[in-house]
Design a protein around this motif. Sequence first.
Motif, mmCIF file in Angstrom:
data_model
loop_
_atom_site.group_PDB
_atom_site.id
_atom_site.type_symbol
_atom_site.label_atom_id
_atom_site.label_comp_id
_atom_site.label_asym_id
_atom_site.label_seq_id
_atom_site.Cartn_x
_atom_site.Cartn_y
_atom_site.Cartn_z
ATOM 1 N N THR A 1 -3.789 7.771 3.691
ATOM 2 C CA THR A 1 -4.708 7.341 2.629
ATOM 3 C C THR A 1 -4.373 8.103 1.347
ATOM 4 O OG1 THR A 1 -6.269 9.101 3.113
ATOM 5 C CG2 THR A 1 -6.551 7.034 4.339
ATOM 6 N N ARG A 2 -5.024 7.696 0.289
ATOM 7 C CA ARG A 2 -4.859 8.399 -0.974
ATOM 8 C C ARG A 2 -5.320 9.847 -0.839
ATOM 9 N NH1 ARG A 2 -4.871 6.281 -6.884
ATOM 10 N NH2 ARG A 2 -5.681 8.078 -8.006
ATOM 11 N N GLN A 3 -6.332 10.078 -0.043
ATOM 12 C CA GLN A 3 -6.811 11.448 0.183
ATOM 13 C C GLN A 3 -5.725 12.295 0.856
ATOM 14 O OE1 GLN A 3 -8.786 8.662 0.875
ATOM 15 N NE2 GLN A 3 -9.877 9.029 -1.046
ATOM 16 N N VAL B 1 -2.487 11.883 0.574
ATOM 17 C CA VAL B 1 -1.474 12.174 -0.437
ATOM 18 C C VAL B 1 -1.965 13.303 -1.355
ATOM 19 C CG1 VAL B 1 -0.363 11.237 -2.506
ATOM 20 C CG2 VAL B 1 -0.381 9.897 -0.381
ATOM 21 N N ASP B 2 -3.217 13.203 -1.754
ATOM 22 C CA ASP B 2 -3.760 14.243 -2.644
ATOM 23 C C ASP B 2 -3.770 15.608 -1.954
ATOM 24 O OD1 ASP B 2 -4.110 12.498 -4.741
ATOM 25 O OD2 ASP B 2 -6.200 12.032 -4.235
ATOM 26 N N HIS C 1 1.356 6.636 -6.935
ATOM 27 C CA HIS C 1 0.376 7.701 -7.160
ATOM 28 C C HIS C 1 1.066 9.071 -7.087
ATOM 29 C CE1 HIS C 1 -3.306 9.957 -7.120
ATOM 30 N NE2 HIS C 1 -3.160 10.315 -5.858
ATOM 31 N N SER D 1 0.842 -1.203 0.000
ATOM 32 C CA SER D 1 0.000 0.000 0.000
ATOM 33 C C SER D 1 0.878 1.254 0.000
ATOM 34 C CB SER D 1 -0.958 -0.006 1.196
ATOM 35 O OG SER D 1 -0.302 0.448 2.357
ATOM 36 N N LEU E 1 0.871 4.027 -3.018
ATOM 37 C CA LEU E 1 0.654 5.457 -2.796
ATOM 38 C C LEU E 1 1.802 6.271 -3.386
ATOM 39 C CD1 LEU E 1 -0.831 5.641 0.818
ATOM 40 C CD2 LEU E 1 -1.997 6.089 -1.355
#
Lengths: 478, 478
Positions: A457-459, A461-462, A388, A381, A385
């Motif tokens: 989480t991906r959020q 990172v964003d 990403h 994971s 990420l």
Amino acid sequence: MSGHMTPEEFRRHGYAAIDWIADYWAALDELPVRSQSAPGDVRSALPAHAPEAGEPFEHLLADLDEIVVPGLTHWQHPRYFAYFPANSSPAAILGDLLSSGIGAQGMIWATSPAVTELEQVVLDWFAEALGLPAHFRSDGSGGGVIQDTASTATFTALLAALHRASQGDVREHGVRGEEWTVYGSSQAHSSLVKAAMMAGLGAEAVRVVDVDPRSQAMDPEDLRRRLAEDVAAGRRPAMVHVAAGTTSTGACDDVAAAAHVAEEWDVWVHVDAAWAGVAAVCPEHRGLLAGIDRAHSFVTNPHKWLLTTFDCSTFWVSDRRALTGALSILPEYLRNAATESGDVVDYRDWHPQLGRRFRALKLWAVLRTYGLEGLREHVRSGVALAEHVESLVRSDPRFELVTDRVLSLVVLRVRAGDEATLTAMERVNAGGVAYFSHTTVEGRAAIRFAVGSWRTTRQDVDRAWEALQSAVEAQTDA
Amino acid sequence: MSGHMTPEEFRRHGYAAIDWIADYWAALDELPVRSQSAPGDVRSALPAHAPEAGEPFEHLLADLDEIVVPGLTHWQHPRYFAYFPANSSPAAILGDLLSSGIGAQGMIWATSPAVTELEQVVLDWFAEALGLPAHFRSDGSGGGVIQDTASTATFTALLAALHRASQGDVREHGVRGEEWTVYGSSQAHSSLVKAAMMAGLGAEAVRVVDVDPRSQAMDPEDLRRRLAEDVAAGRRPAMVHVAAGTTSTGACDDVAAAAHVAEEWDVWVHVDAAWAGVAAVCPEHRGLLAGIDRAHSFVTNPHKWLLTTFDCSTFWVSDRRALTGALSILPEYLRNAATESGDVVDYRDWHPQLGRRFRALKLWAVLRTYGLEGLREHVRSGVALAEHVESLVRSDPRFELVTDRVLSLVVLRVRAGDEATLTAMERVNAGGVAYFSHTTVEGRAAIRFAVGSWRTTRQDVDRAWEALQSAVEAQTDA
């Protein structure tokens, strides 16, 4: 007696401490990642003297919230991307808590057999999980031990290397007899120079081997040249430090190539995979350790990426005699039948310290609670990420990748230059939404985006990425 | 993700871990103090491989009871009298638990300001509580730091001493240029020899100074003779190690007398009061440190007698520049404005390791929860119990004191001789009712009766004493 908690008080305050941690974690998302504290802020909020009379434990918790938390940079924050993650997982925390309650000393087998034997078993488990060669196992010629940090492991490796190369002379007569040298790339961890300083060789004993400008990995030909030059000049190479995942950019030296060169002069090879090594729990990442069967020692830190509360640096040697030869000491009050039988391992002789905590418990708790599947999932994971992040960087022409992504580390810069890069990073860090650290690659500033916290989480990172983008926009607007 | 606990699971398992500890403590009285485990027992009860799938945390607790506890020697047992106590108090355990939850790294000020500043404040508090001179405080020329063990502190002191004596030459060029020597009594802790070995001086650099046969304390005249001899031969004395409370018998070297001698050649004086130093929280025990104002460094371990969960070894220097001069390293990724301003302390430069845990929290918890009054009460109760042991020994003609009681340590023997002494001790240890360790004093075997656990009552001491008496009776009957 004043201050001692009754069993009921211990349970009550213990539950409160557990709750405090759970509440702290729940609040992290709202806190600035990097402390907003100025030098002296925490100090000036604390009393100048220790209290004469004992205080209720609740006072401590209150001051923790009011005085300490504002002075913390939150390493457990989901948007902490600086240095490397220092994952302190629930399982590890509770394993370590149990170790505190047991309060046993494992300096020798006889002082608490389970402390030593559980550590041997867990290190054998973990060696297998990483795909390490059989000679690193405790039933082979070597064995594993938990060190506090990779710095200590590297220092310990150097002492073992000196012992081996000097055939025991160094422990008796010191390093005066020879002009010892050690080798590592320009990207090797600073602990290599510190180890040389502490071992009495001096910083000048460290030969700085060139790296490939793009990969930042050690150039084996330059290593050979430097070794040959020193040997020709009568110097004595003691150790080659191979970085499998550097701190700056995650660069991976070629272990097999370095070992091939070192073998020409029979020099100890120490592989420092402090951060990256734990990724070898996934078969697809074992390539970074290719050649590890030819190394004499290896260190990786479960206390970074692999969910184990600091301190837990796992260190293996291929021949434990070099280690114990360098460090063994046997005062009368530690003599005992088990040691003299040779049937047991006394970890006191495996590191600089004498006293040692039951650290295997927390690693045991991690390995069992997550299982190897869970650990692989965690590593994957983090890598996903980072992939990403990599795609985000590639999709924005204002940014560029400085080096290729390595596992969960992405190194990037703002194309506009060093000042733009550092200013953007500082703006994000000061704002508190995320926290990055910087480095310099081939003389130019870069931002390190190190993923790997189990909370990220991906959020997250964003959100961090958007903060970086906004920081760059603010510069353009200005 | 598999293995990660939800906040609710963390609370539930956290409470269970707290309960496990409370239950373990409640059961201690019934358990044999020394493990009855044979080599390999624990290992063979554990699986050969790490589990593939994660397991419930309850499994870990069950195996802890079934496999680990029988393999433990119970250092927290009320009748544990071996080595020195390793008190893990409720307050310290919870302080350390909070540190795990916070999971911050304190390698430099900037990585989490509160970790550094709380440590500075707590070490200043503690320095004051022990009556240490003002120059050991962080607002003086020196400062304090938490090391993992006294072994590391002694090694660190030696590195600082070499830096000072060489005016910085050693960190660059190593120890090759001179024949460095270090000094300690025949009763100095084994970590002194280990430090000399690790620093590249070799075991032969350690000069073993004679002790007074009765007190086992260093003979300052012999120290002077050895220093003069080495200097006359062109050697370079680097450090004098002064033991304020030796491990074997608690012997206290005269700090002032040793410092007086060392000053003649301007040699670094390191005072190792690992066990006994914490007693200085009581004004009536400060005599053991008389002359400490002339020492360059001082170490004592709250993780022994003073209720603080391992590891917590408090170390002070009178001039921090020697320490940071010996150990500072500044890689690019750790550069920051706070460090460059000079307004902050970066503890990374105060010990061999880079990474560091928030250990000040547990010492803060102890100092606040007990207060100085509670700590004095704790020390005094240990001393009073040891006085009771002393009177028991004096009242039984089959036993004799080997040395004078020092604080909470009584060293005794069976008058019938070495074999009777060791056989009686082993019988008690094997029986499990109490646990003692042995030593050798002037060539003869002795039993160390080290009091100081916060759980030990007068009844525990009496029961242990009766077990020793019965063991001697059994020999007479045989």
